[in-house]
Scaffold this active site. Sequence first.
Site, PDB file in Angstrom:
ATOM      1  N   ALA A  11       0.559  -3.580 -11.880  1.00 46.46           N
ATOM      2  CA  ALA A  11       1.736  -4.453 -11.904  1.00 46.46           C
ATOM      3  C   ALA A  11       2.738  -3.996 -12.957  1.00 46.46           C
ATOM      4  O   ALA A  11       3.393  -4.808 -13.607  1.00 46.46           O
ATOM      5  CB  ALA A  11       1.312  -5.891 -12.173  1.00 46.46           C
ATOM      6  N   ARG A  17      14.512  -4.183  -6.652  1.00 44.33           N
ATOM      7  CA  ARG A  17      15.141  -4.742  -5.447  1.00 44.33           C
ATOM      8  C   ARG A  17      15.114  -6.281  -5.425  1.00 44.33           C
ATOM      9  O   ARG A  17      15.807  -6.900  -4.634  1.00 44.33           O
ATOM     10  CB  ARG A  17      14.457  -4.192  -4.186  1.00 44.33           C
ATOM     11  CG  ARG A  17      14.968  -2.812  -3.814  1.00 44.33           C
ATOM     12  CD  ARG A  17      14.221  -2.234  -2.631  1.00 44.33           C
ATOM     13  NE  ARG A  17      12.906  -1.764  -3.018  1.00 44.33           N
ATOM     14  CZ  ARG A  17      11.960  -1.425  -2.135  1.00 44.33           C
ATOM     15  NH1 ARG A  17      12.184  -1.540  -0.842  1.00 44.33           N
ATOM     16  NH2 ARG A  17      10.786  -0.980  -2.564  1.00 44.33           N
TER      17      ARG A  17
HETATM   18  C1  UD1 Z   1       2.082   3.553  -2.980  1.00 41.64           C
HETATM   19  C2  UD1 Z   1       1.112   4.614  -2.471  1.00 41.64           C
HETATM   20  C3  UD1 Z   1       1.312   4.777  -0.970  1.00 41.64           C
HETATM   21  C4  UD1 Z   1       1.091   3.440  -0.265  1.00 41.64           C
HETATM   22  C5  UD1 Z   1       2.003   2.377  -0.857  1.00 41.64           C
HETATM   23  C6  UD1 Z   1       1.638   1.030  -0.313  1.00 41.64           C
HETATM   24  C7  UD1 Z   1       0.751   6.223  -4.246  1.00 41.64           C
HETATM   25  C8  UD1 Z   1       1.133   7.538  -4.791  1.00 41.64           C
HETATM   26  N1  UD1 Z   1       1.375   5.847  -3.157  1.00 41.64           N
HETATM   27  O1  UD1 Z   1       3.385   4.055  -2.805  1.00 41.64           O
HETATM   28  O2  UD1 Z   1       0.397   5.718  -0.463  1.00 41.64           O
HETATM   29  O3  UD1 Z   1       1.329   3.569   1.127  1.00 41.64           O
HETATM   30  O4  UD1 Z   1       1.874   2.322  -2.285  1.00 41.64           O
HETATM   31  O5  UD1 Z   1       2.534   0.044  -0.763  1.00 41.64           O
HETATM   32  O6  UD1 Z   1      -0.102   5.569  -4.795  1.00 41.64           O
HETATM   33  N2  UD1 Z   1       2.699   1.002 -10.325  1.00 41.64           N
HETATM   34  C9  UD1 Z   1       2.345   0.958 -11.649  1.00 41.64           C
HETATM   35  N3  UD1 Z   1       2.645   2.024 -12.439  1.00 41.64           N
HETATM   36  C10 UD1 Z   1       3.277   3.107 -11.965  1.00 41.64           C
HETATM   37  C11 UD1 Z   1       3.651   3.150 -10.607  1.00 41.64           C
HETATM   38  C12 UD1 Z   1       3.332   2.086  -9.810  1.00 41.64           C
HETATM   39  O7  UD1 Z   1       1.764  -0.014 -12.113  1.00 41.64           O
HETATM   40  O8  UD1 Z   1       3.518   4.027 -12.748  1.00 41.64           O
HETATM   41  C13 UD1 Z   1       2.375  -0.140  -9.481  1.00 41.64           C
HETATM   42  C14 UD1 Z   1       3.616  -0.830  -8.956  1.00 41.64           C
HETATM   43  O9  UD1 Z   1       3.988  -1.908  -9.789  1.00 41.64           O
HETATM   44  C15 UD1 Z   1       3.152  -1.330  -7.584  1.00 41.64           C
HETATM   45  C16 UD1 Z   1       2.103  -0.312  -7.176  1.00 41.64           C
HETATM   46  O10 UD1 Z   1       1.693   0.335  -8.352  1.00 41.64           O
HETATM   47  O11 UD1 Z   1       2.515  -2.577  -7.679  1.00 41.64           O
HETATM   48  C17 UD1 Z   1       2.620   0.687  -6.157  1.00 41.64           C
HETATM   49  O12 UD1 Z   1       3.700   1.383  -6.697  1.00 41.64           O
HETATM   50  P1  UD1 Z   1       4.924   1.833  -5.804  1.00 41.64           P
HETATM   51  O13 UD1 Z   1       5.883   2.553  -6.656  1.00 41.64           O
HETATM   52  O14 UD1 Z   1       5.412   0.709  -5.004  1.00 41.64           O
HETATM   53  O15 UD1 Z   1       4.207   2.897  -4.847  1.00 41.64           O
HETATM   54  P2  UD1 Z   1       4.714   3.434  -3.452  1.00 41.64           P
HETATM   55  O16 UD1 Z   1       5.632   4.536  -3.686  1.00 41.64           O
HETATM   56  O17 UD1 Z   1       5.175   2.299  -2.635  1.00 41.64           O
END
Ligand code: UD1
Length: 484
Positions: A11, A17
């Site tokens: 999280a 957005r």
């Molecule tokens: C990710 C997945 C993708 C999947 C999708 C589903 C990876 C590389 N990709 O992509 O395969 O289909 O979710 O929704 O895992 N977050 C952190 N720290 C970070 C980055 C993200 O805590 O450094 C958390 C975000 O808050 C979020 C989740 O991880 O809750 C997913 O991150 P997001 O950037 O939405 O990943 P996607 O690019 O959507």
Amino acid sequence: MTEQLTVIVLAAGGGTRMKSKTPKVLHAIGGRSMIGHVLHAVGTLEPARLVTVVGHQRELVGPHIARLAPEAVVAVQEEQLGTGHAVRVALEALTEAGQRPTAGTVLVAYGDTPLLQGATLRDFVDAHAAAGAAVSILSGIVEQPTGYGRIVRDADGAVTSIVEEKDATDEQRAISEINSGILAVDAAFLGECVTRFTDDNAGGEYYLTDAVGIARGDGLLVAAHPVADALQTEGANDRAQLAELGAEMNRRILTAHMRAGVTVLDPATTWIDADVTLASDVTILPGTQLLGTTVVAEDAVIGPDTTLADCEIGAGARVVRTHGQLSVIGAGASVGPFAHLRPGTRLGVGGKIGGFVETKNSEIGDGAKVPHLSYVGDAEIGEGANIGAGTIFANYDGVEKHRTTVGRHAKTGSNNTFVAPVAIGDGAGTGGGTVVREDVPPGALAVSSGPQRNIEGWAQRKRPDTAQGRAAAAASDPDLAAGE
Ligand code: UD1
Ligand code: MG
């Protein structure tokens, strides 16, 4: 408790957005924050270790998590370098807390999937364990895979990798099986795997999904289990999606209540929060919102057009066109229409709070009635008492609040003012228009307005040329009345 289960909830992301000063995972639907729903779902698994990763607005997200799940380790990811980095940070925080898992399963979930259910996670973790996989993916078959990581399988159907949208070929982009984001990973493998992620990809991020390719390279088994109910893993990224998931959650909550014996006349205009409890044979009429931890006992009828937050409604009670908060309504009691129940209202068994009545911090006894147009604040009204129409409990002297007590079976007149602090005794009464400033002993009748004085012929003398004066003159002279 599931001894060998560690849960990581991610999280740390920004949620830009949402265009909000409130962090994405704190946006509420169904009476809980989004992350509240996720923590509730993972909580049903009773994991041995729970860690949440926070970053953006962690000064708000961290304390919220600490309130909902005090046992959780809160890991801080200063910079959001990707899901793989986030999981690494989570494991480091567990190490620091002396809780690093060396065996068992690590379940990774996101904090923004409010429809997620514990049973779905349970089945997934069980399937992961049964398959003996190093990595399992909770996948989904969707019509619009854009934006998701795609599940790539070989000719035999075995999962070989997850390819992110940005890195996918056109052929891979056509794959409709996607990564929901929820993974189950062998703890020992994950601990070593997180040190092998690189940011050598189109996103320039450390991808958790690279665990799949790494496992395969090590000759380990990878499995993907498509989730039957794809909405459970759907995230809300903007307010339009939040409203859509909120409506879907409401539909699911209403359906569960209806299947359990609650009548909901109009599901389209009825909103019930996740933590509301309804007994069987409760009836909910159109335009009703039951919020927070409201509890309604059997045979009660609520609505139409009623909002109750954190209220307790007794069996067979009737609450019509009412706005209520933190109030307790006794069995068989009647409230409304157009009542405003403010915090601390307690109405006894068979009691009544009628039309255009506002109540606050007051106990109204069994069978006691405040039927019309009154304000009852900081009062104690004894059982069987009746408060006349248009009575004001004047509880505030401009500086402090004071209490009024009305005894058992007292009957007070219309248009009274009770100037607190004041006590009206058991079985006492008051005349119409009484301003009660001093205590009324039990059984006494209090009258504060002076005797009425009539000044005869006043209208005829003072207003002879008005309709009032002519009507008065006609009433006193039958001939005049006939000639008019
Ligand atoms: C990710 C997945 C993708 C999947 C999708 C589903 C990876 C590389 N990709 O992509 O395969 O289909 O979710 O929704 O895992 N977050 C952190 N720290 C970070 C980055 C993200 O805590 O450094 C958390 C975000 O808050 C979020 C989740 O991880 O809750 C997913 O991150 P997001 O950037 O939405 O990943 P996607 O690019 O959507
Ligand atoms: Mg995403």
